[in-house]
Design an enzyme around this catalytic site. Structure first.
Site, PDB file in Angstrom:
ATOM      1  N   HIS A 152       0.846  -1.198   0.000  1.00 17.53           N
ATOM      2  CA  HIS A 152       0.000   0.000   0.000  1.00 17.53           C
ATOM      3  C   HIS A 152       0.884   1.252   0.000  1.00 17.53           C
ATOM      4  O   HIS A 152       1.759   1.416   0.849  1.00 17.53           O
ATOM      5  CB  HIS A 152      -0.889  -0.035   1.253  1.00 17.53           C
ATOM      6  N   ASP A 175      -5.624   4.310   4.096  1.00 20.35           N
ATOM      7  CA  ASP A 175      -7.045   4.447   3.804  1.00 20.35           C
ATOM      8  C   ASP A 175      -7.776   4.951   5.036  1.00 20.35           C
ATOM      9  O   ASP A 175      -7.545   4.455   6.153  1.00 20.35           O
ATOM     10  CB  ASP A 175      -7.637   3.094   3.394  1.00 20.35           C
ATOM     11  N   HIS A 226     -14.105   4.307   0.513  1.00 17.71           N
ATOM     12  CA  HIS A 226     -13.134   4.825   1.493  1.00 17.71           C
ATOM     13  C   HIS A 226     -12.365   5.976   0.837  1.00 17.71           C
ATOM     14  O   HIS A 226     -12.546   6.249  -0.360  1.00 17.71           O
ATOM     15  CB  HIS A 226     -12.158   3.725   1.970  1.00 17.71           C
ATOM     16  N   HIS A 230      -8.523   7.074  -0.080  1.00 15.79           N
ATOM     17  CA  HIS A 230      -7.092   6.740  -0.135  1.00 15.79           C
ATOM     18  C   HIS A 230      -6.307   8.058  -0.072  1.00 15.79           C
ATOM     19  O   HIS A 230      -6.532   8.961  -0.882  1.00 15.79           O
ATOM     20  CB  HIS A 230      -6.758   5.996  -1.432  1.00 15.79           C
TER      21      HIS A 230
END
Length: 270
Positions: free
Chosen positions: A163, A167, A242, A244
């Site tokens: 990642h 998030d 969500h 990011h």
């Protein structure tokens, strides 16, 4: 002001003393005239002496009057000179005191100006420091949220294998805010990021907001800290709605830095 002569200064004898001495001299001259005239009659000698005595007496009196007048003029001139000297001395002293007072006033003015300048500069520095703090103090991109996926988390969901941001939990339509002041450098489709916005921050770093359902800014627009820039969503490569969020050193993918450390360095507790 009365003026007196210095001790021991020569003064002419008083008029009465001068007259007495002069009359004594006349008497002597008269006696001499009588003795010198023994061959003449006694009455003629006496009358001549009296006439001569009167003329001499008148001459002496006139001479004394002239002398007294001259002496009075001299005394008056001396008094005027002494008064002028005293006045000149007083004026010089007054001028000296005035110059000293002016110098003290100028020094006091310079000190006051220097102090005022120092205080003004201190206020300006404090204002700049406050402005710097405000610029470097951010807000969270989503109010009252929390981090649902950590930075560098591993998963096959991401092409890089980990990642590149964090998030924030946010349902579709949740307001998204610029974390700080900056300029919009990207606002549109970002591939796997879906609808995304990239902001060049005032400190030269970049922040990215992905998977938006919509956005309310355009490229080139300046934004302020906390300004709403769009709404969260589930566009792009996602498994659910969500936000990011990334922190970057450039606007490009792959220049990401730890967003948790970045936000905390700017006063955001995440």
């Amino acid at each position: 002001m009365a003026f007196t002569r210095a001790t021991g200064k020569h003064r002419r004898a008083s008029r009465s003393a001068r007259t007495t001495r002069n009359l004594a001299g006349i008497a002597t001259l008269a006696a001499g005239g009588v003795v010198a005239s023994v061959a003449s009659p006694a009455m003629a000698a006496t009358d001549g002496a009296r006439a001569h005595d009167g003329a001499l007496r008148q001459a002496v009196v006139m001479g004394d009057e002239i002398a007294d007048h001259v002496e009075a003029q001299a005394d008056a001139q001396e008094a005027v000179a002494e008064a002028a000297a005293a006045q000149a001395k007083a004026e010089a002293e007054a001028a000296k005191l005035a110059a000293q007072a002016k110098q003290r006033a100028e020094e006091a003015k310079k000190k006051a100006e220097a102090k005022a300048k120092e205080e003004r500069e201190a206020k300006e520095r404090a204002a700049r420091e406050e402005e710097r703090k405000l610029l470097n103090t951010f807000v969270a991109p989503v109010d009252g949220s929390y981090v649902s996926t950590a930075y560098k988390a591993s998963s096959g969901l991401w092409s890089s294998g980990s990642h590149t941001g964090i998030d924030f939990h946010a349902g579709t339509g949740t307001p998204v805010h610029a974390v700080g002041a900056g300029t919009i450098v990207e606002a549109g489709s970002g591939g796997a990021y879906g609808n995304n916005i990239v902001i060049k921050m005032a400190d030269g770093t970049y922040t990215q907001y992905g998977h938006l359902s919509s956005f309310a800014v355009s490229v080139g627009q300046t934004v302020t800290k906390g300004q709403q820039i769009g709404l969260s969503g589930a566009t792009g490569n996602v498994t659910g709605a969500h936000l990011h969020f990334e922190a970057r050193t450039s606007p490009n993918y792959g220049s990401d830095i730890d967003p948790i450390a970045y936000l905390r360095a700017h006063g955001v507790n995440v």
